[in-house]
Design a protein around this motif. Sequence first.
Motif, PDB file in Angstrom:
ATOM      1  N   ALA A  78       0.833  -1.204   0.000  1.00  0.00           N
ATOM      2  CA  ALA A  78       0.000   0.000   0.000  1.00  0.00           C
ATOM      3  C   ALA A  78       0.867   1.252   0.000  1.00  0.00           C
ATOM      4  O   ALA A  78       0.590   2.221  -0.714  1.00  0.00           O
ATOM      5  CB  ALA A  78      -0.930   0.001   1.210  1.00  0.00           C
TER       6      ALA A  78
ATOM      7  N   SER B 225       2.327   1.762  -3.420  1.00  0.00           N
ATOM      8  CA  SER B 225       1.345   2.222  -4.404  1.00  0.00           C
ATOM      9  C   SER B 225       1.117   3.728  -4.280  1.00  0.00           C
ATOM     10  O   SER B 225       0.894   4.407  -5.275  1.00  0.00           O
ATOM     11  CB  SER B 225       0.024   1.465  -4.264  1.00  0.00           C
ATOM     12  OG  SER B 225      -0.694   1.875  -3.112  1.00  0.00           O
ATOM     13  N   VAL B 226       1.202   4.263  -3.068  1.00  0.00           N
ATOM     14  CA  VAL B 226       1.062   5.711  -2.876  1.00  0.00           C
ATOM     15  C   VAL B 226       2.207   6.436  -3.565  1.00  0.00           C
ATOM     16  O   VAL B 226       2.006   7.463  -4.233  1.00  0.00           O
ATOM     17  CB  VAL B 226       1.005   6.064  -1.369  1.00  0.00           C
ATOM     18  CG1 VAL B 226       1.119   7.561  -1.154  1.00  0.00           C
ATOM     19  CG2 VAL B 226      -0.271   5.535  -0.748  1.00  0.00           C
TER      20      VAL B 226
ATOM     21  N   LEU C 110      -9.791  -2.118  -3.584  1.00  0.00           N
ATOM     22  CA  LEU C 110      -8.427  -1.638  -3.402  1.00  0.00           C
ATOM     23  C   LEU C 110      -8.079  -1.654  -1.916  1.00  0.00           C
ATOM     24  O   LEU C 110      -8.952  -1.474  -1.074  1.00  0.00           O
ATOM     25  CB  LEU C 110      -8.283  -0.187  -3.883  1.00  0.00           C
ATOM     26  CG  LEU C 110      -8.733   0.163  -5.280  1.00  0.00           C
ATOM     27  CD1 LEU C 110      -8.806   1.672  -5.435  1.00  0.00           C
ATOM     28  CD2 LEU C 110      -7.767  -0.414  -6.280  1.00  0.00           C
TER      29      LEU C 110
ATOM     30  N   THR D 130      -5.597   0.627   0.300  1.00  0.00           N
ATOM     31  CA  THR D 130      -4.792   1.819   0.101  1.00  0.00           C
ATOM     32  C   THR D 130      -4.682   2.637   1.372  1.00  0.00           C
ATOM     33  O   THR D 130      -5.455   2.451   2.308  1.00  0.00           O
ATOM     34  CB  THR D 130      -5.379   2.682  -1.039  1.00  0.00           C
ATOM     35  OG1 THR D 130      -4.488   3.738  -1.335  1.00  0.00           O
ATOM     36  CG2 THR D 130      -6.739   3.223  -0.680  1.00  0.00           C
TER      37      THR D 130
ATOM     38  N   LEU E  33      -5.205   2.262  -9.127  1.00  0.00           N
ATOM     39  CA  LEU E  33      -4.631   2.738  -7.879  1.00  0.00           C
ATOM     40  C   LEU E  33      -5.452   3.929  -7.403  1.00  0.00           C
ATOM     41  O   LEU E  33      -5.949   4.713  -8.208  1.00  0.00           O
ATOM     42  CB  LEU E  33      -3.174   3.170  -8.081  1.00  0.00           C
ATOM     43  CG  LEU E  33      -2.192   2.093  -8.533  1.00  0.00           C
ATOM     44  CD1 LEU E  33      -0.853   2.741  -8.891  1.00  0.00           C
ATOM     45  CD2 LEU E  33      -2.006   1.053  -7.455  1.00  0.00           C
ATOM     46  N   TYR E  34      -5.600   4.090  -6.109  1.00  0.00           N
ATOM     47  CA  TYR E  34      -6.333   5.203  -5.525  1.00  0.00           C
ATOM     48  C   TYR E  34      -5.499   6.465  -5.649  1.00  0.00           C
ATOM     49  O   TYR E  34      -4.346   6.503  -5.239  1.00  0.00           O
ATOM     50  CB  TYR E  34      -6.641   4.907  -4.046  1.00  0.00           C
ATOM     51  CG  TYR E  34      -7.306   6.020  -3.300  1.00  0.00           C
ATOM     52  CD1 TYR E  34      -8.647   6.319  -3.519  1.00  0.00           C
ATOM     53  CD2 TYR E  34      -6.619   6.764  -2.351  1.00  0.00           C
ATOM     54  CE1 TYR E  34      -9.277   7.335  -2.816  1.00  0.00           C
ATOM     55  CE2 TYR E  34      -7.236   7.783  -1.650  1.00  0.00           C
ATOM     56  CZ  TYR E  34      -8.564   8.061  -1.885  1.00  0.00           C
ATOM     57  OH  TYR E  34      -9.184   9.061  -1.199  1.00  0.00           O
TER      58      TYR E  34
END
Length: 141
Positions: free
Chosen positions: A50, A53-54, A104, A106, A133-134
């Motif tokens: 997570a 991904s950010v 998701l 996130t 992705l968020y």
Amino acid sequence: MGIFGKGRSREEKAAKIAEQVADGKGFYGRMTRAALGGQDYARLQQTMGAYNSVAAVGQLLAAGAPTTPATVVSISDTGKMVNYDPVVDLVVRPAGATADPVALQTIVSKLRIPRVGDQVLLIADPANPGGYLYAGDGVTP
């Protein structure tokens, strides 16, 4: 930077150690995996995913990648936090009449936690074709 320009900064060293811990490689990774056990180590890897991904979303947005609006269908807390921001399980429905909901996991800002019915932004995941992705709510960077 070292005396002769060959050293790494603290940030680079910390990133390398974090990568070793997440991958279970190197001294730090093996020790962390041994100390935590299988189930907790799997949770650590999910949290690191997570977090990564950010970072990827920030790079994609800076490069000008297009975003897709979506509506939050459901949100639930995972009980994990990264830098005091919660990691959540988020189910969103991308814009479009035939779009299926997307699940998701996130990190969201504790100051801007999305609620059911809120509009958020998604960005196509280059590592997972067809995945998203968020990218936040579009109000805050």
